[in-house]
Design a protein around this motif. Sequence first.
Motif, mmCIF file in Angstrom:
data_model
loop_
_atom_site.group_PDB
_atom_site.id
_atom_site.type_symbol
_atom_site.label_atom_id
_atom_site.label_comp_id
_atom_site.label_asym_id
_atom_site.label_seq_id
_atom_site.Cartn_x
_atom_site.Cartn_y
_atom_site.Cartn_z
ATOM 1 N N ASP A 54 0.575 -1.379 0.043
ATOM 2 C CA ASP A 54 -0.258 -0.170 0.258
ATOM 3 C C ASP A 54 0.918 1.119 -0.020
ATOM 4 O O ASP A 54 0.802 2.198 -0.435
ATOM 5 N N ASN A 55 1.880 1.613 0.965
ATOM 6 C CA ASN A 55 2.592 2.217 1.428
ATOM 7 C C ASN A 55 3.264 2.559 -0.217
ATOM 8 O O ASN A 55 3.692 3.357 -0.748
ATOM 9 N N ALA A 56 3.912 1.777 -1.191
ATOM 10 C CA ALA A 56 4.203 1.680 -2.635
ATOM 11 C C ALA A 56 4.083 2.040 -3.429
ATOM 12 O O ALA A 56 3.647 2.963 -3.913
ATOM 13 N N GLU A 57 2.585 1.857 -3.501
ATOM 14 C CA GLU A 57 1.213 2.100 -4.425
ATOM 15 C C GLU A 57 1.582 4.137 -3.997
ATOM 16 O O GLU A 57 0.933 4.396 -5.483
ATOM 17 N N THR A 58 1.008 4.448 -2.969
ATOM 18 C CA THR A 58 1.249 5.678 -2.671
ATOM 19 C C THR A 58 2.022 6.138 -3.260
ATOM 20 O O THR A 58 1.291 7.555 -3.260
ATOM 21 N N SER A 59 3.391 5.996 -3.367
ATOM 22 C CA SER A 59 4.312 6.647 -3.503
ATOM 23 C C SER A 59 4.613 6.887 -5.286
ATOM 24 O O SER A 59 4.869 8.027 -4.857
ATOM 25 N N GLY A 60 3.719 6.446 -5.845
ATOM 26 C CA GLY A 60 3.700 6.515 -6.900
ATOM 27 C C GLY A 60 4.770 6.383 -7.748
ATOM 28 O O GLY A 60 5.343 5.244 -7.403
ATOM 29 N N GLY A 61 5.041 6.897 -8.985
ATOM 30 C CA GLY A 61 5.906 5.865 -9.758
ATOM 31 C C GLY A 61 6.132 4.720 -10.076
ATOM 32 O O GLY A 61 5.062 3.914 -10.201
ATOM 33 N N PHE A 62 7.197 4.458 -10.491
ATOM 34 C CA PHE A 62 7.277 2.952 -11.244
ATOM 35 C C PHE A 62 6.694 2.342 -10.565
ATOM 36 O O PHE A 62 6.373 1.014 -10.509
ATOM 37 N N SER A 63 7.217 2.230 -8.877
ATOM 38 C CA SER A 63 6.816 1.590 -7.745
ATOM 39 C C SER A 63 5.173 1.134 -8.316
ATOM 40 O O SER A 63 5.051 -0.031 -7.150
ATOM 41 N N LYS A 64 4.161 2.609 -8.662
ATOM 42 C CA LYS A 64 2.974 1.850 -7.781
ATOM 43 C C LYS A 64 2.797 0.594 -9.195
ATOM 44 O O LYS A 64 1.747 -0.300 -8.759
ATOM 45 N N TYR A 65 2.914 0.389 -10.373
ATOM 46 C CA TYR A 65 2.398 -0.911 -11.069
ATOM 47 C C TYR A 65 3.335 -2.160 -9.861
ATOM 48 O O TYR A 65 2.642 -3.067 -10.151
ATOM 49 N N MET A 66 4.337 -1.878 -9.597
ATOM 50 C CA MET A 66 5.350 -2.773 -9.352
ATOM 51 C C MET A 66 4.616 -3.756 -8.514
ATOM 52 O O MET A 66 4.218 -5.063 -8.070
ATOM 53 N N ALA A 67 4.485 -2.327 -7.319
ATOM 54 C CA ALA A 67 3.497 -3.155 -6.636
ATOM 55 C C ALA A 67 2.100 -4.022 -7.231
ATOM 56 O O ALA A 67 1.450 -4.515 -6.182
ATOM 57 N N GLY A 68 1.181 -3.414 -7.726
ATOM 58 C CA GLY A 68 -0.214 -3.580 -7.788
ATOM 59 C C GLY A 68 -0.017 -5.037 -8.260
ATOM 60 O O GLY A 68 -0.404 -5.750 -8.249
ATOM 61 N N LEU A 69 1.064 -5.169 -9.202
ATOM 62 C CA LEU A 69 1.508 -6.789 -9.204
ATOM 63 C C LEU A 69 1.795 -7.630 -8.230
ATOM 64 O O LEU A 69 1.518 -9.373 -8.303
ATOM 65 N N GLU A 70 2.831 -7.251 -7.594
ATOM 66 C CA GLU A 70 3.515 -7.910 -6.608
ATOM 67 C C GLU A 70 2.125 -8.541 -5.372
ATOM 68 O O GLU A 70 2.520 -9.327 -4.850
ATOM 69 N N ARG A 71 1.033 -7.720 -5.182
ATOM 70 C CA ARG A 71 0.508 -7.611 -4.421
ATOM 71 C C ARG A 71 -0.214 -8.795 -5.020
ATOM 72 O O ARG A 71 -0.760 -9.698 -4.571
ATOM 73 N N VAL A 72 -0.395 -9.417 -5.988
ATOM 74 C CA VAL A 72 -1.989 -10.267 -6.941
ATOM 75 C C VAL A 72 -0.626 -11.596 -6.341
ATOM 76 O O VAL A 72 -1.215 -12.297 -6.027
ATOM 77 N N GLY A 73 0.443 -11.172 -6.641
ATOM 78 C CA GLY A 73 1.097 -12.969 -6.294
ATOM 79 C C GLY A 73 1.957 -13.144 -4.774
ATOM 80 O O GLY A 73 1.699 -14.674 -4.545
ATOM 81 N N ILE A 74 1.169 -12.110 -3.954
ATOM 82 C CA ILE A 74 2.028 -12.092 -2.159
ATOM 83 C C ILE A 74 0.023 -13.164 -2.598
ATOM 84 O O ILE A 74 -0.118 -14.151 -0.694
#
Length: 131
Positions: A54-74
Amino acid sequence: IIRLPQRSTLLDISLHRKMFIRDRCGSIGDTGSIKKAGELAIECRTDEALAALDNAETSGGFSKYMAGLERVGILRDAGRSDEAAKALRAYKSHPEVASSSDEEIEESLTNFVDELRKKRKQRTGSSTCPG
């Protein structure tokens, strides 16, 4: 496949390089939270891992996309299929993801979960979480 320097995430980022370049995100965002989420997931601390994402997605930028997909995997790793499916739909709803095929996304998710379980087995002797 491109990986972040110093292996800051378990997730392959080949899917996201196109989005990052096209969108000119300007910043990487909070990759530290993504790394923390991976470590927490290895320790079977799923809810804490999701909070870090959630923190990574809120930070925006490239991390937003990475965190969204990593969430699915977790979520998949934790056996939370309904939540994972909902998170995947949310991830795919972003126009920036349109350049990635379903096959690319699934391959990245499979690689992520496999790597997560491999690391967990190395540390704990078990590839899955109890319960």
